[in-house]
Design a protein around this motif. Structure first.
Motif, PDB file in Angstrom:
ATOM      1  N   ARG A  28      -2.920   9.298  -7.712  1.00  0.00           N
ATOM      2  CA  ARG A  28      -2.126   8.685  -8.656  1.00  0.00           C
ATOM      3  C   ARG A  28      -2.522   7.151  -8.750  1.00  0.00           C
ATOM      4  NH1 ARG A  28       3.820  11.666  -9.261  1.00  0.00           N
ATOM      5  NH2 ARG A  28       3.001  13.691  -9.220  1.00  0.00           N
ATOM      6  N   THR A  69       0.964  -1.154  -0.175  1.00  0.00           N
ATOM      7  CA  THR A  69      -0.282   0.036  -0.015  1.00  0.00           C
ATOM      8  C   THR A  69       0.972   1.231  -0.102  1.00  0.00           C
ATOM      9  OG1 THR A  69      -0.135  -0.093   2.308  1.00  0.00           O
ATOM     10  CG2 THR A  69      -2.023  -1.038   1.202  1.00  0.00           C
ATOM     11  N   SER A  70       2.122   1.231   0.278  1.00  0.00           N
ATOM     12  CA  SER A  70       2.936   2.405   0.504  1.00  0.00           C
ATOM     13  C   SER A  70       3.528   2.705  -0.792  1.00  0.00           C
ATOM     14  CB  SER A  70       4.317   1.989   1.294  1.00  0.00           C
ATOM     15  OG  SER A  70       5.047   0.898   0.831  1.00  0.00           O
ATOM     16  N   ARG A  71       3.277   1.925  -1.941  1.00  0.00           N
ATOM     17  CA  ARG A  71       3.414   2.295  -3.264  1.00  0.00           C
ATOM     18  C   ARG A  71       2.339   3.141  -3.965  1.00  0.00           C
ATOM     19  NH1 ARG A  71       8.120   0.101  -5.615  1.00  0.00           N
ATOM     20  NH2 ARG A  71       7.301   0.831  -7.563  1.00  0.00           N
ATOM     21  N   LEU A  72       1.179   3.317  -3.391  1.00  0.00           N
ATOM     22  CA  LEU A  72       0.147   4.072  -3.787  1.00  0.00           C
ATOM     23  C   LEU A  72       0.135   5.378  -3.281  1.00  0.00           C
ATOM     24  CD1 LEU A  72      -2.736   1.197  -3.699  1.00  0.00           C
ATOM     25  CD2 LEU A  72      -1.391   2.016  -5.622  1.00  0.00           C
ATOM     26  N   THR A  73       0.249   6.465  -4.115  1.00  0.00           N
ATOM     27  CA  THR A  73       0.094   7.716  -3.779  1.00  0.00           C
ATOM     28  C   THR A  73      -1.505   8.363  -4.035  1.00  0.00           C
ATOM     29  OG1 THR A  73       2.414   8.172  -4.347  1.00  0.00           O
ATOM     30  CG2 THR A  73       0.886  10.123  -4.216  1.00  0.00           C
ATOM     31  N   PRO A  74      -1.773   8.854  -3.123  1.00  0.00           N
ATOM     32  CA  PRO A  74      -3.345   9.527  -3.144  1.00  0.00           C
ATOM     33  C   PRO A  74      -3.339  10.259  -4.446  1.00  0.00           C
ATOM     34  CG  PRO A  74      -2.629   9.649  -0.996  1.00  0.00           C
ATOM     35  CD  PRO A  74      -1.423   9.011  -1.680  1.00  0.00           C
ATOM     36  N   ASP A  80      -7.597   7.039  -2.870  1.00  0.00           N
ATOM     37  CA  ASP A  80      -8.024   8.567  -2.788  1.00  0.00           C
ATOM     38  C   ASP A  80      -7.297   9.089  -1.518  1.00  0.00           C
ATOM     39  OD1 ASP A  80      -9.705   7.588  -0.523  1.00  0.00           O
ATOM     40  OD2 ASP A  80     -11.558   7.510  -1.758  1.00  0.00           O
ATOM     41  N   ARG A  81      -7.705  10.373  -1.225  1.00  0.00           N
ATOM     42  CA  ARG A  81      -7.117  11.204  -0.086  1.00  0.00           C
ATOM     43  C   ARG A  81      -7.333  10.502   1.232  1.00  0.00           C
ATOM     44  NH1 ARG A  81      -3.973  14.073  -2.831  1.00  0.00           N
ATOM     45  NH2 ARG A  81      -4.569  15.196  -4.711  1.00  0.00           N
TER      46      ARG A  81
END
Length: 110
Positions: A27, A20-25, A44-45
């Motif tokens: 993007r 999950t750390s690879r996902l940027t809100p 999402d944010r």
């Protein structure tokens, strides 16, 4: 934590796709599935994860993971980077053409 998705609900087959750390809100990230399809992953944010088919049904290009996230009427969507059609991340329905949709994959974090 890891993000998993199910590409075959009937088989209850969950597969790990990324940390999950690879996902940027705001993007997306693309993931290749065992059956050869691609999924577009988003967070999402608020931290809610989504996965839809990465293939833009209007062009056939695997680009939805590169789209921009937004919201309309309380619905989170991704806008295709090519022709700008918006796809609801919960239902996969195109907000600009009610006859078009993309597949949605259930996601979970473990």
């Amino acid at each position: 934590m890891k993000l998993e998705l199910s590409h075959d609900i009937e088989a209850d087959a969950w597969i790990p796709v990324c940390e999950t750390s690879r996902l940027t809100p705001g993007r997306g990230v693309a993931a290749l599935l065992p059956d050869g399809r691609q999924a577009a992953l988003f967070v999402d944010r608020a931290g809610r994860a989504y996965a839809i088919e990465n293939r833009d049904p209007f062009t056939g290009a695997q680009v939805l993971s590169r789209g921009l996230l937004g919201s309309a009427g309380g619905r989170t969507f991704v806008a295709s980077p090519l022709l700008k059609q918006r796809f609801d991340l919960e239902t996969g329905k195109c907000l600009d053409d009610e006859d078009v949709s993309v597949a949605v994959f259930p996601v979970r974090t473990v």
